[in-house]
Design a protein around this motif. Structure first.
Motif, short mmCIF file in Angstrom:
data_model
loop_
_atom_site.label_atom_id
_atom_site.label_comp_id
_atom_site.label_asym_id
_atom_site.label_seq_id
_atom_site.Cartn_x
_atom_site.Cartn_y
_atom_site.Cartn_z
N THR A 194 0.83 -1.21 0.00
CA THR A 194 0.00 0.00 0.00
C THR A 194 0.86 1.25 0.00
OG1 THR A 194 -1.74 -1.19 1.19
CG2 THR A 194 -1.84 1.22 1.23
N MET A 195 1.90 1.27 0.81
CA MET A 195 2.79 2.43 0.83
C MET A 195 3.54 2.57 -0.51
SD MET A 195 2.46 4.06 3.71
CE MET A 195 0.71 3.70 3.43
N THR A 196 3.87 1.42 -1.13
CA THR A 196 4.51 1.48 -2.44
C THR A 196 3.58 2.09 -3.47
OG1 THR A 196 5.75 -0.51 -1.84
CG2 THR A 196 5.78 0.13 -4.15
N MET A 197 2.28 1.77 -3.39
CA MET A 197 1.29 2.41 -4.26
C MET A 197 1.32 3.93 -4.09
SD MET A 197 -2.19 0.22 -3.69
CE MET A 197 -2.20 -1.55 -3.55
N PHE A 198 1.42 4.37 -2.84
CA PHE A 198 1.48 5.82 -2.59
C PHE A 198 2.69 6.43 -3.30
CE2 PHE A 198 -1.23 7.17 1.22
CZ PHE A 198 -2.20 6.22 0.95
N GLY A 251 5.14 -0.40 -11.41
CA GLY A 251 4.28 0.74 -11.09
C GLY A 251 2.87 0.56 -11.61
N GLY A 252 2.74 -0.03 -12.79
CA GLY A 252 1.41 -0.27 -13.34
C GLY A 252 0.63 -1.25 -12.49
N LEU A 253 1.31 -2.27 -11.97
CA LEU A 253 0.66 -3.23 -11.09
C LEU A 253 0.13 -2.52 -9.85
CD1 LEU A 253 -0.04 -6.12 -10.18
CD2 LEU A 253 2.29 -6.29 -9.29
N HIS A 254 0.93 -1.61 -9.30
CA HIS A 254 0.47 -0.88 -8.12
C HIS A 254 -0.70 0.04 -8.44
CE1 HIS A 254 4.71 -1.62 -6.37
NE2 HIS A 254 3.85 -2.47 -5.84
N GLN A 255 -0.69 0.67 -9.61
CA GLN A 255 -1.83 1.50 -9.97
C GLN A 255 -3.09 0.65 -10.14
OE1 GLN A 255 -1.34 3.91 -13.49
NE2 GLN A 255 -3.36 4.86 -13.26
N ALA A 256 -2.94 -0.52 -10.77
CA ALA A 256 -4.09 -1.40 -10.94
C ALA A 256 -4.63 -1.86 -9.59
CB ALA A 256 -3.69 -2.61 -11.80
N LEU A 257 -3.76 -2.23 -8.67
CA LEU A 257 -4.20 -2.64 -7.34
C LEU A 257 -4.86 -1.48 -6.60
CD1 LEU A 257 -1.18 -4.86 -6.21
CD2 LEU A 257 -3.44 -5.62 -6.96
N TYR A 258 -4.34 -0.29 -6.80
CA TYR A 258 -4.97 0.91 -6.22
C TYR A 258 -6.42 1.01 -6.71
CZ TYR A 258 -5.39 5.84 -4.81
OH TYR A 258 -5.78 7.02 -4.23
N ARG A 315 -10.88 3.88 -13.64
CA ARG A 315 -9.86 4.13 -14.66
C ARG A 315 -8.48 3.63 -14.21
NH1 ARG A 315 -8.91 10.03 -17.55
NH2 ARG A 315 -7.18 9.42 -18.91
N ASP A 316 -8.18 3.74 -12.91
CA ASP A 316 -6.87 3.31 -12.43
C ASP A 316 -6.61 1.84 -12.73
OD1 ASP A 316 -5.33 5.40 -11.22
OD2 ASP A 316 -6.88 5.56 -9.69
N TRP A 317 -7.64 1.01 -12.66
CA TRP A 317 -7.48 -0.41 -12.96
C TRP A 317 -7.01 -0.61 -14.40
CZ3 TRP A 317 -6.51 -5.10 -11.53
CH2 TRP A 317 -6.87 -6.18 -12.32
N PHE A 318 -7.68 0.03 -15.34
CA PHE A 318 -7.36 -0.17 -16.75
C PHE A 318 -6.04 0.51 -17.13
CE2 PHE A 318 -12.00 -0.53 -16.42
CZ PHE A 318 -12.15 -1.82 -16.90
N GLU A 319 -5.80 1.71 -16.62
CA GLU A 319 -4.52 2.37 -16.88
C GLU A 319 -3.37 1.58 -16.27
OE1 GLU A 319 -4.55 6.39 -15.55
OE2 GLU A 319 -5.74 7.11 -17.27
#
Length: 358
Positions: free
Chosen positions: A32-36, A109-116, A142-146
């Motif tokens: 979660t912090m990595t997503m941030f 980074g994309g994996l983290h955005q998708a999980l976000y 949108r975050d999931w698809f981006e």
């Protein structure tokens, strides 16, 4: 008396599993912090691998220093950053940069955005857990698809042209000559755009059921200067593909399709007699006992949160993320009328690649 009270538990085993469960919870927090860090541009700001203080990084990133200092502490505790207590500085080690901070085949980074994006879907999935059915694809943010596009960029920018296609000489020769190509479940269009850039003599069509992804794909094709040979259409192809093609591709699509048998039958019908179907799907087994460890656990979790539930939402098969392994791929492709399913030799913990022909 409860079942637990009837059993003689080994305290050491209980303690060992409790330690593992706490470690797993800590990993969730670190993720979660990595997503941030991805969301706020903190990793990019640390990409030069130079020591920096929290006030310096706050000024560089436009973030609040107190929050940033706590985030830096979390990432240091997890081993993502190093800290010099004497100088009060933090550093992103060079080996961590391609994973966290810059676009590369290893970048997550994309994996983290998708999980976000998935975190906002938890209540919706909890509801259908009780009632059955599913969460439709148009409910996802949108975050999931981006994020998916960013995560798969490593495949299409680095692996598809440089690693995968050279192992498929007949398919690559068709692309060089100028093939009619269809990509089913094209998402935001990155695969077709990269193919059109590398093989400009071809004609490319992408199909997807998600209108927002189709709009993004069209904009991306225009920005890349390939709109003259790449087009996109919002269409569920399980009932049939318009036209016929030399090459048809699916990249991590069949396992979460509502009608995987219908899609495979449509591909078979639309593929020219000497054509080739390139299918990338999840590296898993049809036996649960073979799907062990962190990667398999991640697959099953994403299945609950997206792959399986979006299929079930449309009355679909609900194969799930691990639902199209080699055993099932061969079975369903044979049932669709294909004669040859060849697994392409490659080392990849996430995916299997197949070349499939009449």
């Amino acid at each position: 008396m409860s079942t637990t009270e009837q059993l003689e538990l080994d305290p050491a085993e209980v303690q060992a599993f409790a330690g593992r469960a706490v470690a797993d919870a800590a990993t969730w927090m670190a993720t979660t912090m990595t997503m941030f860090g991805d969301r706020l541009g903190l990793w990019r700001a640390l990409a030069d691998s130079r020591p920096v203080t929290s006030p310096e990084l706050a000024a560089r990133t436009g973030t609040d220093e107190r929050y940033l200092r706590e985030w830096l502490a979390a990432m240091t505790a997890h081993g993502y950053l190093t800290h010099d207590p004497g100088a009060g500085t933090y550093l992103l080690p060079p080996a961590h940069v391609p994973v966290l901070a810059t676009e590369s085949p290893a970048h997550i980074g994309g994996l983290h955005q998708a999980l976000y994006g998935l975190t906002g879907m938890l209540d919706r999935v909890l509801a259908v857990f009780r009632t059955g059915g599913g969460v439709p694809i148009n409910a996802y943010p949108r975050d999931w698809f981006e994020g998916l596009e960013r995560f798969s960029a490593g495949w299409f920018d680095h692996l598809l042209p440089q690693v995968w296609l050279p192992t498929l000489p007949e398919l690559e020769a068709a692309l060089r000559r100028g093939a009619d190509v269809a990509d089913i479940g094209c998402g935001r269009g990155r695969a077709l755009i990269r193919l059109a850039e590398r093989y400009p003599a071809g004609r490319y069509t992408g199909f997807d059921v998600h209108p927002e992804s189709i709009a993004a794909a069209e904009a991306a094709a225009r920005a890349a200067g390939v709109a003259d040979r790449v087009r996109f259409e919002c269409l569920d192809v399980s009932g049939g593909l318009p036209g016929d093609y030399d090459v048809i591709t699916t990249f991590d699509v069949v396992h979460d399709a509502a009608d995987p048998r219908g899609i495979l039958a449509a591909i078979h019908a639309a593929l020219r007699p000497d054509g080739r179907y390139l299918c990338l799907d999840i590296n898993s087994s049809h036996r649960l006992e073979d799907n062990r460890g962190p990667v398999a656990a991640y697959f099953y979790g994403v299945s609950v949160l997206y792959c399986m539930t979006t299929s079930l939402a449309h009355g679909g098969a609900g194969l799930g993320t691990c639902g199209f392994p080699e055993h099932t791929a061969r079975e369903l492709c044979t049932a669709a009328g294909f004669g040859t399913v060849r697994r392409v030799e490659m080392e990849n913990p996430f995916n299997i690649l197949y070349e499939i022909t009449h």
